[in-house]
Scaffold this active site. Structure first.
Site: not given
Ligand SMILES: *Cc1c(COP(=O)(O)O)cnc(C)c1O
Length: 424
Positions: A281-284, A320, A324, A350-351, A378
């Site tokens: 099940e690879p994603g990235r 990301r 993270y 505004c963060e 992602y």
């Protein structure tokens, strides 16, 4: 200069290309912020997984939460992949992209009854069940529909955190999967339930894993369980070894997919399990390096403590770094022959958490274009509308051809479903 990530994103002279398309040309045509993907990079990534599996009964289920845009799904479906889904919404997308339900596995700790019904009616290949409670509910839903749910238990191999601290989903303390020591009892229970057919076993131990070791450890634990379960007379037809293979964002050196697969198959064969169907099940690892995010520099704001490079992409486009503290490469789409300065590359939101990269050496001026590298996984799939910012457009490139695969979202579309209160 060799850039980290995909060989399909590279300078020719001072101009940054993706395949045979200059990124600045795409930005001029489609605007910014803009996600651009190399279809060739995606196809090559899928071929890497498949090459080591030729001659085996196997299925590569692309974990579509990494990037669920329809043309990306279509690319992997055409490359012979199945899909790993985690919601009813993803199922609808998968079917809209032309996926064969017989090649879809359904993962996730919190499947609702509605989602189970939807997946049973579509006829998905397998439910990766994560708890005993879920199993009972699935049995009830399937029975009411007069259908059979094929299941795998997602087992939590509890791979040693001391040796592999970066693994985030395969530990006892995680919410994912059925505990290793409970698994045999849960399989036994599954065989007593109406509407349930045991099909296989599944594990997924984390993400952005850059070594083979944790995979082999988890595999050994899973094969121990397979043997214990089959000793009870319960047949497990497939082994699903999940996803999680890392990519190069900066200087990581993950194994190539075919090397990882070969190492796992060798262990599977050594232990006498070579006859089983193998799922991954690879994603990235399939999409991460295939994409970039192109953004225009709006303003330079030099300061005493910090200098800022303010761009038109923001944390809503690229979560990301904010979420993270992930490091992603940021390079100019046209290199200038000038001395670089050190900037924090930030968005307009505004963060204070709205940054794309910190302390980057860049020779840039307002109006220049920057590319955030390895932005295929992602990024778009996690994009939000915070600050009522429409999500970016997306373009797929193959050779010197480019196709708009998602229109830029207009603000009016963002509040289309909203209602004002009645006037008093
Ligand atoms: C997210 C996820 C994957 C894919 O993970 P990557 O790190 O993107 O390869 C595979 N399986 C399950 C169950 C997941 O939740």
């Amino acid at each position: 200069m060799i850039l980290p990530g995909s060989p399909h994103v590279a300078y020719r002279g001072d101009t940054l290309f993706i395949e045979d398309c200059p990124l600045a040309g795409l930005a001029a045509e489609f605007g910014t912020p803009l996600f651009v993907y190399s279809q060739t990079a995606m196809r090559e990534a899928a071929a890497g997984w498949r090459s080591a599996l030729t001659g085996r009964d196997h299925l590569i289920c692309y974990a579509m939460k990494a990037n669920s845009s329809l043309a990306v799904l279509q690319t992997f479906i055409e490359a012979g992949c199945g899909l790993d889904i985690v919601s009813g919404g993803e199922l609808e997308r998968a079917l809209a992209a032309g996926a064969d339900p017989e090649r879809i596995v359904f993962s996730g700790v919190g499947k609702s009854r509605t989602e189970m019904r939807q997946a049973l009616e579509a006829g998905v290949l397998c439910f990766n069940v994560e708890s005993e409670a879920e199993l009972d509910v699935l049995s009830a839903v399937a029975t009411r529909l007069r259908r059979t749910a094929r299941i795998s238990l997602r087992v939590n191999p509890d791979v040693d955190a001391g040796t592999h601290p970066y693994i985030s989903t395969g530990l006892k303390a995680n919410k994912f999967g059925v505990a290793h020591q409970r698994a045999v009892a849960v399989y036994r229970h599954a065989t007593t339930l109406p509407g349930i057919e045991v099909a296989g076993i599944d594990c997924h131990i984390g993400s952005q894993i850059t070594e083979v070791g944790p995979y082999l450890d988890a595999l050994d634990r899973v094969l121990d369980l397979v043997e214990a379960v089959e000793a009870e007379g319960i047949r497990l037809h497939h082994l699903d070894l999940g996803g999680g293979l890392g990519i190069t964002y900066t200087d990581e050196t993950p194994p190539a997919a075919d090397a990882l697969v070969r190492a796992l198959l060798e262990r599977i064969d050594e232990r006498g399990h070579g006859h089983r169907r193998i799922l991954f099940e690879p994603g990235r690892a399939l999409v991460g390096n295939a994409g970039v995010l192109v953004s225009e520099v709006l303003y330079l704001k030099p300061g005493d403590a910090k200098s800022f490079c303010i761009v038109d992409a923001a944390m809503n486009d690229l979560m990301r770094p904010a979420m993270y503290e992930a490091w992603m490469g940021i390079v100019p789409c046209r290199r200038r022959d000038a001395a670089p300065s050190i900037y924090d590359v930030v968005g307009p939101i505004c963060e204070s958490g709205d940054w794309l990269g910190r302390d980057r050496a860049l020779a840039v001026e307002a109006g220049d274009l920057l590319a955030v590298l390895s932005a295929g996984a992602y990024c778009m799939s996690m994009a939000s509308n915070y600050n009522t910012r429409g999500r970016a457009a997306e373009v797929m490139v193959r050779g010197d051809s480019a196709w708009l695969i998602r229109e830029r979202e207009k603000p009016s579309e963002l509040f289309r479903g909203e209602r004002l209160l009645p006037k008093v």
